[in-house]
Design an enzyme around this catalytic site. Structure first.
Site, mmCIF file in Angstrom:
data_model
loop_
_atom_site.group_PDB
_atom_site.id
_atom_site.type_symbol
_atom_site.label_atom_id
_atom_site.label_comp_id
_atom_site.label_asym_id
_atom_site.label_seq_id
_atom_site.Cartn_x
_atom_site.Cartn_y
_atom_site.Cartn_z
ATOM 1 N N ASP A 221 0.868 -1.187 0.000
ATOM 2 C CA ASP A 221 0.000 0.000 0.000
ATOM 3 C C ASP A 221 0.903 1.234 0.000
ATOM 4 O O ASP A 221 2.008 1.184 -0.520
ATOM 5 C CB ASP A 221 -0.945 -0.034 1.210
ATOM 6 C CG ASP A 221 -2.256 0.689 0.938
ATOM 7 O OD1 ASP A 221 -2.193 1.861 0.539
ATOM 8 O OD2 ASP A 221 -3.332 0.102 1.120
ATOM 9 N N HIS A 244 2.203 2.004 -3.241
ATOM 10 C CA HIS A 244 1.313 2.946 -3.906
ATOM 11 C C HIS A 244 1.859 4.367 -3.920
ATOM 12 O O HIS A 244 1.157 5.291 -4.288
ATOM 13 C CB HIS A 244 -0.059 2.933 -3.225
ATOM 14 C CG HIS A 244 -0.787 1.634 -3.369
ATOM 15 N ND1 HIS A 244 -2.017 1.399 -2.785
ATOM 16 C CD2 HIS A 244 -0.468 0.488 -4.025
ATOM 17 C CE1 HIS A 244 -2.412 0.168 -3.074
ATOM 18 N NE2 HIS A 244 -1.483 -0.401 -3.816
#
Length: 360
Positions: A221, A244
């Site tokens: 993430d 991310h």
């Protein structure tokens, strides 16, 4: 809201002798968890030894050091280092704190909770830290979305310093910082695979004057997520990926009046990330984004969209792009999404049509 972003992209075991060891003396303010019954074999539960060692060091006076020695693996079900304490505490974290697998987890939302402490320092040797056994959680039915715990959580700490530790395979976020004032995280290694869900490297919320520097973050993430109530957050010389990217938000997800300002991201490298730097909002009208600068941002893009500004009807004023150069790594013609953003783009490739174009 003022936000300045500046990126450079390169693409129940207790020792039988515990009762006689709890009152051991200390030498020069040194408290070693081994002296309080810890086994460090990676199999015996050392939770109580950590609790007892902390209780003793927290009551001490002056400068005191908690030793978690190298070459040992300490299985714990929960660690709670809570203050306020009389001592000014230094934690020498050179061994490994190991989480149990999912079926044996007893730590609640966090494996290691550190709270209500001022001027705490934590030093490692590059290998010492926490190991989360996250793979036992990642593929559980329904993803265990509301059950998966984080590894290391700091709450209500002031003037915190954490250096040279490693955190691996967290079930969820690796390091979270909440309601803290003044913290430096340096030479932190975070390592989880791209397939691990919601494993943010750092989650920062309701905190100010936080620096994350000279660190390597691999996660499934955000490498760093900067959430509501955060001010003067600085990320410098971070290598991010997989993951991310570095994100502000999601703003407006929990409360409409989320505020974040004075975020600085400098000299960071992103490799194989789904995004570089981004700001995420949930509410279409209640959260405004303004005064954002991207400067010296270069690299390559795998997809078709290199730059995306998708603002609400209120618009995003004073957006500045300066010296941006993003190419396709597959020879594609890259596009931009540009909706209700206002500002200038200087020496920027590809062209962002809703910003005034300058060439110097």
């Amino acid at each position: 809201m003022q936000l300045l972003i500046n990126f450079v992209i390169i693409l129940g075991f207790i020792s039988p002798c515990l009762s006689t060891r709890l009152n051991v003396g200390t030498k020069d303010g040194i408290y070693n968890v081994m002296d309080y019954g810890a086994r460090g074999d990676g199999k015996s539960d050392d939770t109580q030894a950590f609790a007892t060692a902390w209780s003793n060091i927290c009551k001490a006076r002056g400068k005191s050091t908690l030793i978690i020695p190298a070459g040992k693996s300490f299985l714990v079900t929960k660690v709670h280092f809570s203050g306020p304490c009389n001592a000014k505490i230094h934690i020498q974290l050179e061994g490994k704190i190991v989480a149990p697998p999912k079926e044996a987890w007893k730590g609640g939302e966090k494996l290691i909770l550190i709270e209500n402490l001022d001027e705490l320092t934590i030093d490692g040797n590059g290998e010492g830290g926490a190991y989360g056994d996250g793979s036992t959680w990642w593929n559980c039915p329904g993803g265990c979305e509301h059950e998966r715990p984080g590894i290391l959580h700091f709450h209500s700490c002031k003037d915190l310093s954490v250096r040279n530790i490693k955190i691996t395979n967290s079930p969820r976020s690796h390091v979270s910082v909440n309601n803290c004032i003044g913290a430096i995280f340096s030479q932190i290694s975070i390592d989880s695979p791209a397939i691990s869900p919601n494993t943010d490297g750092f989650d920062i919320s309701f905190s100010k004057n936080i620096l994350v520097e000279d660190s390597n973050i691999k996660s499934g993430d955000d490498c760093i997520a900067i959430n509501g109530g955060s001010f003067f957050i600085n990320a410098t010389r971070i290598t991010c990926g997989p993951g991310h990217g570095i994100s502000v938000g999601s703003l407006g997800k929990v409360r409409d009046n989320d505020q974040v300002s004075d975020v600085y991201v400098r000299n960071c490298t992103f490799i194989g990330t789904t995004n570089g730097g981004r700001i995420k909002t949930v509410s279409d009208s209640d959260v405004s984004v303004s005064d954002v600068t991207y400067r010296g941002f270069t690299g390559t893009c795998e997809g078709n969209v290199a730059v995306k500004f998708e603002c609400s009807s209120a618009g995003c004023p004073n957006i500045i792009l300066d010296r941006i150069n993003i190419d396709s790594n597959q020879g594609k013609n890259l596009s931009t999404v540009c909706h209700n953003a206002h500002g200038t783009a200087t020496n920027t490739i590809p062209v962002v049509p809703c910003l005034q174009q300058n060439v110097l």
